[in-house]
Write an enzyme that holds these catalytic residues in place. Structure first.
Site, PDB file in Angstrom:
ATOM      1  N   TYR A 268      20.109  -5.014 -84.211  1.00  0.00           N
ATOM      2  CA  TYR A 268      19.754  -3.780 -83.520  1.00  0.00           C
ATOM      3  C   TYR A 268      18.466  -3.938 -82.748  1.00  0.00           C
ATOM      4  CZ  TYR A 268      16.071  -2.666 -86.918  1.00  0.00           C
ATOM      5  OH  TYR A 268      14.929  -2.687 -87.675  1.00  0.00           O
TER       6      TYR A 268
ATOM      7  N   ARG B 190      15.312 -10.315 -77.067  1.00  0.00           N
ATOM      8  CA  ARG B 190      15.310 -10.455 -78.537  1.00  0.00           C
ATOM      9  C   ARG B 190      16.697 -10.176 -79.098  1.00  0.00           C
ATOM     10  NH1 ARG B 190      11.109  -7.000 -82.028  1.00  0.00           N
ATOM     11  NH2 ARG B 190      12.498  -5.321 -81.382  1.00  0.00           N
TER      12      ARG B 190
ATOM     13  N   ARG C  30      38.241  -6.624 -94.740  1.00  0.00           N
ATOM     14  CA  ARG C  30      37.033  -7.089 -95.424  1.00  0.00           C
ATOM     15  C   ARG C  30      37.214  -8.482 -96.027  1.00  0.00           C
ATOM     16  NH1 ARG C  30      34.214  -7.383-100.041  1.00  0.00           N
ATOM     17  NH2 ARG C  30      31.988  -6.940 -99.882  1.00  0.00           N
TER      18      ARG C  30
ATOM     19  N   HIS D 130      34.363 -12.047 -96.446  1.00  0.00           N
ATOM     20  CA  HIS D 130      32.996 -12.454 -96.098  1.00  0.00           C
ATOM     21  C   HIS D 130      32.919 -13.345 -94.867  1.00  0.00           C
ATOM     22  CE1 HIS D 130      32.300 -10.784-100.024  1.00  0.00           C
ATOM     23  NE2 HIS D 130      30.999 -10.997 -99.937  1.00  0.00           N
TER      24      HIS D 130
ATOM     25  N   LYS E 136      16.716  -9.615 -86.158  1.00  0.00           N
ATOM     26  CA  LYS E 136      16.596  -8.168 -86.322  1.00  0.00           C
ATOM     27  C   LYS E 136      17.926  -7.590 -86.796  1.00  0.00           C
ATOM     28  CE  LYS E 136      14.364  -4.263 -84.057  1.00  0.00           C
ATOM     29  NZ  LYS E 136      13.618  -3.881 -85.244  1.00  0.00           N
TER      30      LYS E 136
ATOM     31  N   GLU F 119       3.993  -8.497 -92.701  1.00  0.00           N
ATOM     32  CA  GLU F 119       4.146  -7.403 -91.727  1.00  0.00           C
ATOM     33  C   GLU F 119       4.476  -6.133 -92.482  1.00  0.00           C
ATOM     34  OE1 GLU F 119       7.605  -7.909 -89.190  1.00  0.00           O
ATOM     35  OE2 GLU F 119       8.746  -8.798 -90.830  1.00  0.00           O
TER      36      GLU F 119
ATOM     37  N   LEU G 158       9.088 -10.509 -88.107  1.00  0.00           N
ATOM     38  CA  LEU G 158       9.865 -10.270 -86.891  1.00  0.00           C
ATOM     39  C   LEU G 158       8.912 -10.402 -85.704  1.00  0.00           C
ATOM     40  CD1 LEU G 158      12.613  -9.148 -85.689  1.00  0.00           C
ATOM     41  CD2 LEU G 158      11.374  -7.008 -85.475  1.00  0.00           C
TER      42      LEU G 158
HETATM   43  N1  PMP Z   1       8.521  -5.739 -87.969  1.00  0.00           N
HETATM   44  C1  PMP Z   1       9.661  -5.145 -88.398  1.00  0.00           C
HETATM   45  C2  PMP Z   1      10.227  -5.557 -89.731  1.00  0.00           C
HETATM   46  C3  PMP Z   1      10.280  -4.168 -87.621  1.00  0.00           C
HETATM   47  O1  PMP Z   1      11.420  -3.578 -88.037  1.00  0.00           O
HETATM   48  C4  PMP Z   1       9.696  -3.786 -86.384  1.00  0.00           C
HETATM   49  C5  PMP Z   1      10.330  -2.698 -85.557  1.00  0.00           C
HETATM   50  N2  PMP Z   1      11.400  -3.149 -84.810  1.00  0.00           N
HETATM   51  C6  PMP Z   1       8.522  -4.431 -85.967  1.00  0.00           C
HETATM   52  C7  PMP Z   1       7.966  -5.396 -86.798  1.00  0.00           C
HETATM   53  C8  PMP Z   1       7.872  -4.088 -84.662  1.00  0.00           C
HETATM   54  O2  PMP Z   1       8.658  -4.555 -83.615  1.00  0.00           O
HETATM   55  P1  PMP Z   1       8.641  -3.860 -82.156  1.00  0.00           P
HETATM   56  O3  PMP Z   1       7.239  -3.967 -81.665  1.00  0.00           O
HETATM   57  O4  PMP Z   1       9.596  -4.662 -81.373  1.00  0.00           O
HETATM   58  O5  PMP Z   1       9.051  -2.437 -82.357  1.00  0.00           O
END
Ligand code: PMP
Length: 299
Positions: free
Chosen positions: A33, A52, A100, A102, A149, A182, A207
């Site tokens: 997403y 991304r 379904r 895997h 993501k 993060e 991320l």
């Molecule tokens: N880390 C994570 C785990 C996230 O879900 C997000 C939000 N997408 C971010 C960092 C920040 O990313 P962005 O600046 O692309 O929103």
């Protein structure tokens, strides 16, 4: 005005929008997403978000459902139909619907696409940034591919809920060596006592945030010392400033970590200035004025 969602080629009433019970996004979180900010009715940093998305799809070997340009058209159309001026647009691509099992389904299965948009006025977000927010810390118990993501966000969900229960805005994940990776939906930053702006590198454990990338560009153009390196929770506690970034929060100062004030407990000067600078640095997509979009309309 009723909200509209885009689901697998159709624009439908949001309250009736649905996916198949055997969509692999639902069954396995086999989906990726993006969340893009909308400002002035326009998409912010669309190209980086699309890049991304492409990377996430590639890592999971999910077939791109359409070109980035076509997806951009759908995003704009959903924003337009929902009359979102300040807010977000959400895009999810799943591996599609299949019995379904895997293992991957046959290559012919079409990827699923969901797009929704919602208003999220800027003023309360600006006010929140002026006050600063609190974070708590939790053990980073996520899988090792958080660089992708995916919609598999259960550790993030549980951590955010824990933050809420503690009246905090965000939870910071701390790895087993004591380093802050993060937040649950934001990247983490500090300003050290000697004025360096520090954020964790993207090579492992985080991320690669789009806001993070745009802010790095801003920092490189300024006379600020930038360090992409890991920082320990202990260093964050003693930092001059701390802040977080994401598409929806932009730069938001952190004033408390685990209930303890960061410096004097007020939003830092660097973070506050960077919030402003970030806004000016964003790539603002042109408003939509092209031919009608792909996809049928049930509305
Ligand atoms: N880390 C994570 C785990 C996230 O879900 C997000 C939000 N997408 C971010 C960092 C920040 O990313 P962005 O600046 O692309 O929103």
């Amino acid at each position: 005005m009723p909200r509209i969602a885009y689901v697998n080629g159709r624009y439908v009433a949001h309250r009736e929008a649905a996916v198949h019970v055997e969509d692999r996004g639902l069954q396995f979180a086999d989906a990726v997403y993006e969340v893009c900010e909308v400002r002035g009715g326009r998409l912010i940093d669309e190209h980086r978000h699309m890049a991304r998305l492409d990377r996430s799809l590639g890592e999971l070997r999910i077939r791109p459902p359409m070109t980035s340009a076509a997806l951009g058209v759908v995003l704009r159309e959903v924003v337009r139909r929902n009359r979102v001026i300040e807010g977000i647009v959400y895009l999810q691509v799943t591996r599609g619907v299949a019995p379904r099992d895997h293992g991957f389904p046959a290559a012919a299965v079409r990827p699923g696409v969901i797009v929704t948009a919602r208003a999220m006025p800027l003023a309360p977000r600006d006010a929140r940034a002026k006050r600063g927010v609190s974070v708590i810390t939790v053990a980073d118990n996520r899988w090792q591919r958080v660089d992708i993501k995916t919609t598999g966000l259960l550790p993030n969900v549980l951590a955010k809920e824990k933050a809420r229960a503690a009246s905090a805005f965000e939870a910071w994940f701390v790895d087993e060596d004591g380093y802050v990776t993060e937040g649950t939906s934001t990247n983490a930053w500090i300003v050290t006592t000697d004025g360096a702006v520090v954020t964790a590198p993207t090579d492992r454990g985080i991320l690669s945030g789009i806001t993070r990338a745009v802010l790095l560009d801003v920092l490189r153009r300024r006379d600020l010392r930038l360090e992409e390196r890991r920082f320990a929770l202990a260093e964050a506690r003693g930092a001059r400033e701390a802040f977080l970034t994401s598409a929806t929060t932009a730069v938001t100062p952190i004033v408390r970590i685990d209930g303890r004030a960061v410096a004097d407990g007020r939003p830092g000067r660097v973070a506050s200035e960077l919030r402003q600078a970030l806004r000016e640095a964003a790539e603002v997509a042109p408003a939509w004025s092209g031919p009608r979009n792909p996809g049928r309309s049930d509305i």
